[in-house]
Design an enzyme around this catalytic site. Structure first.
Site, PDB file in Angstrom:
ATOM      1  N   THR A 146      14.776  15.615  42.184  1.00 27.39           N
ATOM      2  CA  THR A 146      13.475  15.244  42.733  1.00 27.39           C
ATOM      3  C   THR A 146      12.335  15.877  41.936  1.00 27.39           C
ATOM      4  O   THR A 146      12.432  17.017  41.507  1.00 27.39           O
ATOM      5  CB  THR A 146      13.395  15.744  44.185  1.00 27.39           C
ATOM      6  OG1 THR A 146      14.452  15.156  44.926  1.00 27.39           O
ATOM      7  CG2 THR A 146      12.059  15.425  44.815  1.00 27.39           C
ATOM      8  N   ARG A 182      20.085   6.701  54.469  1.00 26.16           N
ATOM      9  CA  ARG A 182      19.919   8.144  54.352  1.00 26.16           C
ATOM     10  C   ARG A 182      18.543   8.506  53.820  1.00 26.16           C
ATOM     11  O   ARG A 182      18.037   7.915  52.879  1.00 26.16           O
ATOM     12  CB  ARG A 182      20.999   8.719  53.435  1.00 26.16           C
ATOM     13  CG  ARG A 182      20.917  10.231  53.191  1.00 26.16           C
ATOM     14  CD  ARG A 182      20.173  10.579  51.930  1.00 26.16           C
ATOM     15  NE  ARG A 182      20.299  12.012  51.586  1.00 26.16           N
ATOM     16  CZ  ARG A 182      19.630  12.606  50.614  1.00 26.16           C
ATOM     17  NH1 ARG A 182      18.785  11.908  49.871  1.00 26.16           N
ATOM     18  NH2 ARG A 182      19.795  13.901  50.375  1.00 26.16           N
ATOM     19  N   GLY A 222      16.505  12.091  52.644  1.00 32.00           N
ATOM     20  CA  GLY A 222      16.683  13.513  52.372  1.00 32.00           C
ATOM     21  C   GLY A 222      15.430  14.314  52.651  1.00 32.00           C
ATOM     22  O   GLY A 222      14.585  13.957  53.477  1.00 32.00           O
ATOM     23  N   GLY A 272      17.110  19.671  45.141  1.00 31.73           N
ATOM     24  CA  GLY A 272      18.478  20.132  45.340  1.00 31.73           C
ATOM     25  C   GLY A 272      19.229  19.320  46.368  1.00 31.73           C
ATOM     26  O   GLY A 272      18.994  18.119  46.532  1.00 31.73           O
TER      27      GLY A 272
END
Length: 356
Positions: free
Chosen positions: A220, A248, A250, A272
């Site tokens: 990212t 999904r 994040g 991460g």
């Protein structure tokens, strides 16, 4: 033991815990060096070329540059396809003066995720829009709709299904065995809890996430910009994790997780294992650490250490900058770097963060 040693080091009055010094303002700092420096340069040059460019503008410009250049394949269109081979986008942008934010999650068929997030901030009283209705909002606001798949991302997904039998993936507690087979999957009942207190015993394969390689952590971009006046903004853009379960979302579009900023104190960007990291709101915690008097490096190390205590294998990267531009970072599970450019710097500098 890791935590006790780390605390002992912090108590030492020495150079090990001082912050990297500010290069001067204006300043831009973001997760990752390498191809991500195109974003650093775009944001910094926007700030120095026109004083009317706000910190918020600079973050949008920088993250958009990464989206357009498909930084490392993990930002923007054509990367990280899900199980259905579709790329979806997450983005968030935050004003450090007002603490206002706008975000999109699971954005489909629109490339300019950070700009759609900016429109959520500027033109709604909401903080987060998701999925097809976020796409509808984007189209209503003049954004073009189109396919986010590229030949490369289609091939990646096809090979994952046919050659690799959908390995690795994010499914647990389902049948057929997700460590061997593709779906469709059926949930097993009851599932095994994290503590292993409840489990079906009539199967011959693990019900919890096995100790096998998972899809690699996504890289990212999370950026913080400081205007010459001292105003600050932060933002995050990503196409998520490869082969994720469709739908999904994040840590990227979550305020306080993917990034966070308070112009009075400082800002943070994170990257991460998003599904793990979002449980800790690491960037919110890092900025609060600055508020308590920690240096940027101490603030980052504390956040990473908190996650490692619960998840020793977590891959993480945290970059922190205070309101004066002093900076630091920490990571785990990989070599984490961050990029910065400020003051009169002629080029972006990449720094390797502390590894824990």
């Amino acid at each position: 033991m890791r935590h006790l040693v780390w605390v002992a080091l912090l108590l030492q009055a020495g150079h090990d815990v001082i912050a990297q010094q500010s290069p001067g303002l204006p300043m831009v700092i973001n997760t990752w060096g390498g191809p991500f420096t195109v974003a650093t340069d775009a944001a910094y040059e926007a700030l120095v070329s026109d004083s009317r460019t706000s910190a918020l503008d600079a973050v949008e410009i920088g993250c958009k540059a990464c989206e357009r250049h498909q930084c490392d394949g993990t930002v923007g269109y054509g990367g990280s396809p899900d199980e259905n081979c579709e790329t979806t986008l997450d983005a968030m942008i935050m004003d450090g003066g007002t603490m206002n934010s706008g975000a999109v999650a699971g954005l489909r068929r629109v490339r300019d995720a950070i700009s759609v997030a900016r429109h959520v901030l500027d033109y709604t009283a909401h903080s987060l829009l998701a999925g097809d209705l976020a796409t509808q909002f984007a189209v209503e606001n003049g954004f073009a709709e189109g396919d986010l798949t590229t030949p490369e991302s289609a091939l990646l997904c096809s090979q994952w299904k046919t050659r690799a039998s959908c390995q690795p993936n994010y499914r647990i507690n389902v049948e057929p065995n997700p460590s061997i087979h593709c779906g469709p999957y059926t949930p097993l009942s009851p599932p095994q809890s994290d503590s292993g207190t409840t489990a079906r015993r009539d199967t011959n394969y693990p019900l919890v996430a096995p100790a096998v390689p998972r899809p690699r952590s996504h890289d990212t971009i999370s950026m913080v910009a400081i205007h010459g006046s001292g105003s600050m903004a932060a933002g995050t853009s990503t196409n998520g994790a490869s082969h994720k379960v469709p739908g999904r979302v994040g840590d990227g579009p979550i305020v306080g997780s993917g990034s966070y900023v308070d112009s009075d104190i400082g800002g943070c960007g994170a990257t991460g294992d998003g599904d793990t990291m979002m449980r800790f709101l690491p960037c919110y915690q890092a900025v609060e650490n600055l508020r308590r008097g920690m240096t940027p490096r101490q603030a980052a190390e504390d956040v990473v250490d908190r996650m490692l205590r619960k998840y020793p294998a977590v891959s993480s990267g945290i970059v922190v900058v205070d309101a004066r531009g002093n900076h630091g970072g920490a990571g785990s599970g990989w070599t984490f770097t961050y990029a910065l450019r400020g003051g009169g710097m002629n080029a972006t500098q990449s720094t390797t963060a502390t590894g824990l």
